[in-house]
Design a protein around this motif. Structure first.
Motif, PDB file in Angstrom:
ATOM      1  N   PHE A   1       0.832  -1.333  -0.063  1.00 35.58           N
ATOM      2  CA  PHE A   1      -0.035  -0.121   0.032  1.00 35.58           C
ATOM      3  C   PHE A   1       0.813   1.177  -0.122  1.00 35.58           C
ATOM      4  O   PHE A   1       0.519   2.280  -0.686  1.00 35.58           O
ATOM      5  N   ASP A   2       1.889   1.237   0.579  1.00 33.97           N
ATOM      6  CA  ASP A   2       2.865   2.341   0.846  1.00 33.97           C
ATOM      7  C   ASP A   2       3.519   2.654  -0.457  1.00 33.97           C
ATOM      8  O   ASP A   2       3.484   3.993  -0.748  1.00 33.97           O
ATOM      9  N   ARG A   3       3.602   1.871  -1.381  1.00 27.69           N
ATOM     10  CA  ARG A   3       4.172   1.951  -2.698  1.00 27.69           C
ATOM     11  C   ARG A   3       3.242   2.938  -3.836  1.00 27.69           C
ATOM     12  O   ARG A   3       3.637   3.834  -4.450  1.00 27.69           O
ATOM     13  N   ILE A   4       2.140   2.752  -3.204  1.00 29.39           N
ATOM     14  CA  ILE A   4       1.114   3.396  -4.352  1.00 29.39           C
ATOM     15  C   ILE A   4       0.806   4.532  -3.677  1.00 29.39           C
ATOM     16  O   ILE A   4       0.784   5.639  -4.495  1.00 29.39           O
ATOM     17  N   THR A   5       1.013   5.026  -2.442  1.00 26.84           N
ATOM     18  CA  THR A   5       0.634   6.533  -1.923  1.00 26.84           C
ATOM     19  C   THR A   5       1.992   7.301  -2.315  1.00 26.84           C
ATOM     20  O   THR A   5       1.867   8.489  -2.644  1.00 26.84           O
ATOM     21  N   ARG A   6       3.250   6.710  -2.248  1.00 21.02           N
ATOM     22  CA  ARG A   6       4.572   7.344  -2.505  1.00 21.02           C
ATOM     23  C   ARG A   6       4.193   7.716  -4.153  1.00 21.02           C
ATOM     24  O   ARG A   6       4.844   8.913  -4.598  1.00 21.02           O
ATOM     25  N   LEU A   7       3.823   6.721  -4.818  1.00 29.33           N
ATOM     26  CA  LEU A   7       3.879   6.922  -6.332  1.00 29.33           C
ATOM     27  C   LEU A   7       2.704   8.227  -6.656  1.00 29.33           C
ATOM     28  O   LEU A   7       2.938   9.098  -7.471  1.00 29.33           O
ATOM     29  N   ALA A   8       1.480   8.145  -5.858  1.00 21.09           N
ATOM     30  CA  ALA A   8       0.674   9.344  -5.906  1.00 21.09           C
ATOM     31  C   ALA A   8       1.048  10.608  -5.445  1.00 21.09           C
ATOM     32  O   ALA A   8       0.851  11.487  -6.115  1.00 21.09           O
ATOM     33  N   GLN A   9       1.885  10.414  -4.587  1.00 23.81           N
ATOM     34  CA  GLN A   9       2.615  12.059  -4.085  1.00 23.81           C
ATOM     35  C   GLN A   9       3.364  12.615  -4.897  1.00 23.81           C
ATOM     36  O   GLN A   9       3.361  13.769  -5.329  1.00 23.81           O
ATOM     37  N   ARG A  10       4.175  11.680  -5.604  1.00 19.11           N
ATOM     38  CA  ARG A  10       5.213  12.178  -6.637  1.00 19.11           C
ATOM     39  C   ARG A  10       4.420  12.550  -8.122  1.00 19.11           C
ATOM     40  O   ARG A  10       4.702  13.650  -8.682  1.00 19.11           O
ATOM     41  N   LEU A  11       3.437  11.732  -8.517  1.00 15.82           N
ATOM     42  CA  LEU A  11       2.745  11.934  -9.580  1.00 15.82           C
ATOM     43  C   LEU A  11       2.176  13.387  -9.739  1.00 15.82           C
ATOM     44  O   LEU A  11       1.997  14.118 -10.658  1.00 15.82           O
ATOM     45  N   PHE A  12       1.506  13.620  -8.514  1.00 11.20           N
ATOM     46  CA  PHE A  12       0.609  14.754  -8.552  1.00 11.20           C
ATOM     47  C   PHE A  12       1.361  15.806  -7.559  1.00 11.20           C
ATOM     48  O   PHE A  12       0.632  16.943  -7.602  1.00 11.20           O
ATOM     49  N   ASP A  13       2.503  15.664  -7.276  1.00 11.31           N
ATOM     50  CA  ASP A  13       3.082  16.667  -6.724  1.00 11.31           C
ATOM     51  C   ASP A  13       2.397  17.381  -5.741  1.00 11.31           C
ATOM     52  O   ASP A  13       2.089  18.538  -5.680  1.00 11.31           O
ATOM     53  N   VAL A  14       1.883  16.588  -4.309  1.00  9.65           N
ATOM     54  CA  VAL A  14       1.158  17.236  -3.363  1.00  9.65           C
ATOM     55  C   VAL A  14       1.631  16.848  -2.167  1.00  9.65           C
ATOM     56  O   VAL A  14       2.813  16.186  -2.031  1.00  9.65           O
TER      57      VAL A  14
ATOM     58  N   GLN B   1       1.718   9.449   3.430  1.00 11.20           N
ATOM     59  CA  GLN B   1       2.667  10.319   3.082  1.00 11.20           C
ATOM     60  C   GLN B   1       2.608  11.551   3.114  1.00 11.20           C
ATOM     61  O   GLN B   1       1.459  12.227   2.769  1.00 11.20           O
ATOM     62  N   GLY B   2       3.477  12.319   3.976  1.00 11.27           N
ATOM     63  CA  GLY B   2       3.364  13.598   4.308  1.00 11.27           C
ATOM     64  C   GLY B   2       2.475  14.042   5.388  1.00 11.27           C
ATOM     65  O   GLY B   2       2.127  15.176   5.533  1.00 11.27           O
ATOM     66  N   LEU B   3       1.851  13.053   6.141  1.00 12.83           N
ATOM     67  CA  LEU B   3       0.877  13.418   7.375  1.00 12.83           C
ATOM     68  C   LEU B   3       1.393  12.571   8.607  1.00 12.83           C
ATOM     69  O   LEU B   3       1.788  11.290   8.104  1.00 12.83           O
ATOM     70  N   ASP B   4       1.510  12.884   9.564  1.00 15.67           N
ATOM     71  CA  ASP B   4       2.027  11.941  11.028  1.00 15.67           C
ATOM     72  C   ASP B   4       0.785  11.489  11.559  1.00 15.67           C
ATOM     73  O   ASP B   4       0.643  10.400  12.152  1.00 15.67           O
ATOM     74  N   ALA B   5      -0.484  12.302  11.603  1.00 16.18           N
ATOM     75  CA  ALA B   5      -1.530  11.681  12.342  1.00 16.18           C
ATOM     76  C   ALA B   5      -2.148  10.346  11.386  1.00 16.18           C
ATOM     77  O   ALA B   5      -2.063  10.091  10.204  1.00 16.18           O
ATOM     78  N   THR B   6      -2.677   9.533  12.219  1.00 18.26           N
ATOM     79  CA  THR B   6      -2.933   8.294  11.645  1.00 18.26           C
ATOM     80  C   THR B   6      -4.525   8.132  11.370  1.00 18.26           C
ATOM     81  O   THR B   6      -5.173   7.141  10.802  1.00 18.26           O
ATOM     82  N   GLN B   7      -5.312   9.067  12.081  1.00 17.08           N
ATOM     83  CA  GLN B   7      -6.692   9.214  12.244  1.00 17.08           C
ATOM     84  C   GLN B   7      -7.139  10.533  12.353  1.00 17.08           C
ATOM     85  O   GLN B   7      -6.524  11.228  13.006  1.00 17.08           O
ATOM     86  N   THR B   8      -8.438  10.836  11.696  1.00 20.10           N
ATOM     87  CA  THR B   8      -9.268  11.919  12.129  1.00 20.10           C
ATOM     88  C   THR B   8     -10.750  11.589  12.431  1.00 20.10           C
ATOM     89  O   THR B   8     -11.184  10.536  12.097  1.00 20.10           O
ATOM     90  N   ASP B   9     -11.304  12.682  12.897  1.00 19.87           N
ATOM     91  CA  ASP B   9     -12.894  12.239  13.230  1.00 19.87           C
ATOM     92  C   ASP B   9     -13.625  12.348  11.803  1.00 19.87           C
ATOM     93  O   ASP B   9     -13.235  12.832  10.981  1.00 19.87           O
ATOM     94  N   ARG B  10     -14.623  11.291  11.650  1.00 22.01           N
ATOM     95  CA  ARG B  10     -15.185  11.227  10.421  1.00 22.01           C
ATOM     96  C   ARG B  10     -15.863  12.392  10.209  1.00 22.01           C
ATOM     97  O   ARG B  10     -15.923  12.887   8.964  1.00 22.01           O
ATOM     98  N   GLY B  11     -16.448  13.158  10.976  1.00 16.39           N
ATOM     99  CA  GLY B  11     -17.449  14.236  10.683  1.00 16.39           C
ATOM    100  C   GLY B  11     -16.645  15.505  10.198  1.00 16.39           C
ATOM    101  O   GLY B  11     -17.326  16.368   9.710  1.00 16.39           O
TER     102      GLY B  11
ATOM    103  N   LYS C   1     -18.179   0.880  -0.493  1.00 18.94           N
ATOM    104  CA  LYS C   1     -16.851   1.912  -0.835  1.00 18.94           C
ATOM    105  C   LYS C   1     -16.429   1.932   0.635  1.00 18.94           C
ATOM    106  O   LYS C   1     -16.918   2.499   1.591  1.00 18.94           O
ATOM    107  N   LEU C   2     -15.224   1.548   0.754  1.00 18.52           N
ATOM    108  CA  LEU C   2     -14.554   1.350   2.182  1.00 18.52           C
ATOM    109  C   LEU C   2     -13.797   2.669   2.625  1.00 18.52           C
ATOM    110  O   LEU C   2     -13.742   2.624   3.870  1.00 18.52           O
ATOM    111  N   GLY C   3     -13.183   3.365   1.449  1.00 20.99           N
ATOM    112  CA  GLY C   3     -12.759   4.629   1.839  1.00 20.99           C
ATOM    113  C   GLY C   3     -12.113   5.157   0.364  1.00 20.99           C
ATOM    114  O   GLY C   3     -12.938   5.315  -0.452  1.00 20.99           O
ATOM    115  N   THR C   4     -11.120   5.811   0.537  1.00 23.76           N
ATOM    116  CA  THR C   4     -10.545   6.489  -0.809  1.00 23.76           C
ATOM    117  C   THR C   4      -8.910   6.328  -0.882  1.00 23.76           C
ATOM    118  O   THR C   4      -8.355   6.073   0.214  1.00 23.76           O
ATOM    119  N   LEU C   5      -8.477   6.552  -1.996  1.00 27.16           N
ATOM    120  CA  LEU C   5      -7.099   7.036  -2.325  1.00 27.16           C
ATOM    121  C   LEU C   5      -7.304   8.499  -2.682  1.00 27.16           C
ATOM    122  O   LEU C   5      -7.786   8.923  -3.629  1.00 27.16           O
TER     123      LEU C   5
END
Length: 665
Positions: free
Chosen positions: A31-44, A63-73, A130-134
């Motif tokens: 999973f980490d390979r995909i988020t690293r690729l997304a960060q580089r491709l979109f330069d975010v 990638q680029g965030l220390d927090a592991t979760q946030t409130d769904r609201g 739909k379990l979540g998002t990329l």
């Protein structure tokens, strides 16, 4: 700020998410390979795989965030899973849905967001989960082209492949565990299993199936449905076929039947067969069945024994000469009665069962009923006690009741009662009492005259009698005196039981009454060569008694003590303080009272040793009369005795009056 809405299939969606076993799992390179690729491709600044749970969004990869979760609201992803396409927010500060969102006004200062829903396969009802998002996030606003959207969707599809793989792996693992558990259960419970092709007759049995009827599978090979039918009891095949057809027709959820199978050794084994169709042919005909095969011989035999026992108990219940009733503890309503309860009531069974407790019990017994209820609550039992029942015609009859509290299998409290109709016993007692009273009254007058004449003759007033005649007259006089004593005792007992004896309770000095009793009984003591003594520890005390009745009590106790004392023995009377009153004790040095006689000593006509009592004289009524006299003067009577150590009778009289200036010690 606009919180995200909840999907219509939320519960099923969450279940699918939990089945992946990814929520709160460790970081994974795939999973980490995909988020690293997304960060580089979109330069975010940030790229995330976000799983939207019940009240939070949790980041499986970040990638680029220390927090592991946030409130769904406050999550953007909560909005993204409501979309079928890529969800894009070009400038969050200008979007009314997010402008005041704390993730926008504070860290990580989101301006741009693009999220691709992570979908998983549809369920049998066609729902997509739909379990979540990329998603990709940046702190500066920007536009997102169609090419960008397609690229994010392609990366999201890669994540979905991993999600499906994770879910499939988890399902396979669970299936393996379930299969292992089933095998363990089957082996641990010694249950036979079977599979049957309904169309061809081919069957598969496990080793335990064969073992139940004493065979190995090898001995039964080749097995088929004919193997089962050949071992089954012919009388049980019809019931088995009916149960099978009911299952095929859909009227029964399972094929469920108990039948007998012939064991290798020749005896019959009871088995419980339970099965279910697992497939049908293309034209809808039953195809494969599977099920279990359990040895229930012990249970069937236990049930048969229980049924026989219940039948015997029911027969005893129905034929018992005494009434037996079962009542609900809380309501008092009748649950069951035997014919002996019903017989004297005049009611039919249904009429009686519909009655309330107080429709057959007079209200004047309410106080006694409360005492019995208290006894049941404290000890689980009540009675025996006497009361009356009301017949259908309104008349009453006496009953003797006793019983115990039990619990049914559901924990409900019930009362089993023995209800004895004692009408005949009461009638016979009345006849006996009337007979005794009549005979006593009819005999007393002529017997008094006869005794007077014998006394006059034996005294020599009418002249001296020859020796033989004098002896005969003496014997006649002695026996007439004994008979008159018996009649007087019978009359006293009859008056006491009928409540006709009058008691004149007054305050009397205790010591003179006791001294008078000793003086009156001294000649009798001299006859047996027994001495009398008095130990007064209550000098000057007074008691509320009927003086003549107290003298009668003392005479009964002293005469008994004298009769059973050895020659040269001593009878001691002691008066002492006891609790709030006075205790008068009469102690002898005789043989004592046998333990087996203790419970009967105050009963009418009760004698510990009939032959000895006859030698020493006595009617068997003295102690019974004594008890009634004491009770009528608000006192209690009792005794203490050990064989060979004499007897000690005591009378407790309440409300003693103390001498002036003296206190109880």
């Amino acid at each position: 700020m606009q919180p995200p809405e909840t999907p219509n299939n939320e519960q099923a969606r969450l279940q699918a998410l939990y089945e992946t076993e990814l929520l709160f799992s460790a970081d994974e390179p795939r999973f980490d390979r995909i988020t690293r690729l997304a960060q580089r491709l979109f330069d975010v600044d940030i790229a995330l795989i976000s799983l939207v749970a019940d009240d939070i969004q949790w980041f499986k990869s970040r990638q680029g965030l220390d927090a592991t979760q946030t409130d769904r609201g406050v999550s953007f992803c909560g909005h993204a899973i409501l979309q079928d396409d890529i969800f894009v927010v070009n400038n969050a500060i200008e979007d009314a849905r997010f402008s005041d969102n704390p993730l926008v006004t504070g860290e990580p200062n989101i301006r741009f967001y693009a999220g691709a829903p992570l979908r998983i396969e549809q369920d049998c009802d066609g729902n997509e989960f739909k379990l979540g998002t990329l998603c990709v996030i940046h702190s500066q606003s920007r536009t997102f082209t169609a090419e960008n959207r397609q690229l994010l969707r392609d990366l999201a599809d890669l994540v979905e492949l991993e999600l499906r793989q994770a879910r499939l792996q988890e399902q396979l693992t669970r299936a393996e565990v379930a299969e292992q558990r089933l095998a363990s259960v089957i082996e641990g419970t010694n249950i036979g299993t079977w599979e049957w092709n309904v169309q061809t007759g081919a069957t598969v049995f496990n080793e335990r199936w064969a073992d139940i009827v004493g065979y190995s599978l090898a001995e039964l090979a080749p097995v088929s449905i004919d193997t089962w039918m050949g071992l089954a009891h012919p009388d049980d095949l019809q019931a088995s076929n009916a149960a099978l057809q009911a299952h095929f027709d859909g009227t029964a959820e399972f094929y469920d039947v108990q039948c007998r199978m012939r064991h290798k050794r020749g005896h019959w084994v009871w088995v419980h067969d339970r099965g279910r169709l697992v497939s049908r042919s293309a034209d809808g005909q039953p195809l494969w069945m599977a099920g279990t095969h359990a040895d229930v011989s012990a249970q069937v035999q236990a049930q048969q024994a229980l049924s026989q026992s219940e039948a015997r108990l029911r027969a005893l219940f129905e034929l018992a000469p005494y009434g037996i009733a079962l009542n609900d503890f809380e309501t008092g309503s009748f649950i069951d009665i035997n014919p002996a309860v019903l017989k004297p009531t005049g009611y039919g069974r249904e009429e009686f069962m519909a009655l309330s407790y107080w429709q057959i019990t007079p209200r004047e017994y309410a106080a006694q009923e409360q005492e019995q209820l208290l006894s049941m609550r404290e000890t689980g039992r009540y009675g025996p006690f006497e009361k009356e029942y009301i017949r259908k015609d309104g008349s009453r009859y006496p009953v003797l009741l006793s019983g115990m509290v039990v619990n049914d299998p559901n924990g409900r409290q019930l009362i089993w009662s023995i209800v004895e109709d004692i009408s005949e016993r009461k009638r016979m007692e009345q006849i006996k009492d009337d007979f005794i009273t009549t005979v006593s009254h009819e005999l007393r007058t002529p017997l008094t005259a006869l005794r007077g004449a014998l006394t006059l003759v034996s005294s020599g007033t009418l002249g001296e009698l020859p020796g033989v005649a004098a002896n005969m007259v003496a014997v006649a006089e002695k026996n007439s005196q004994r008979l008159l004593l018996l009649i007087n005792d019978l009359l006293d007992m009859e008056k006491l039981l009928a409540g006709k004896m009058v008691f004149n309770l007054q305050w009397h000095d205790l010591n003179p009454l006791i001294e008078s009793s000793l003086d009156e009984n001294l000649p009798y003591a001299n006859l047996y060569q027994v001495s009398l003594s008095h130990d007064d520890l209550t000098e000057g005390a007074q008691v509320s008694v009927d003086a003549s009745r107290l003298q009668q009590i003392m005479a009964n106790l002293l005469s008994n003590a004298i009769k059973f004392s050895p020659t040269g023995g001593q009878v001691t009377v002691t008066s002492q303080w006891h609790g709030e009153g006075i205790r008068i004790c009469v102690a002898d040095q005789g043989p004592g009272i046998a333990p087996e006689f203790h419970d009967r000593i105050f009963q009418k006509f009760s004698q510990a040793d009939s032959s000895d009592a006859r030698q020493r004289g006595g009617t068997g009524l003295g102690l019974a009369i004594t008890r009634e006299l004491v009770h009528n003067m608000n006192g209690e009577v009792g005794f203490e005795s050990r064989p060979g150590e004499g007897a000690r009778f005591f009378v407790d009289l309440p409300l003693a009056r103390l001498p002036a200036g003296q206190a109880l010690v």
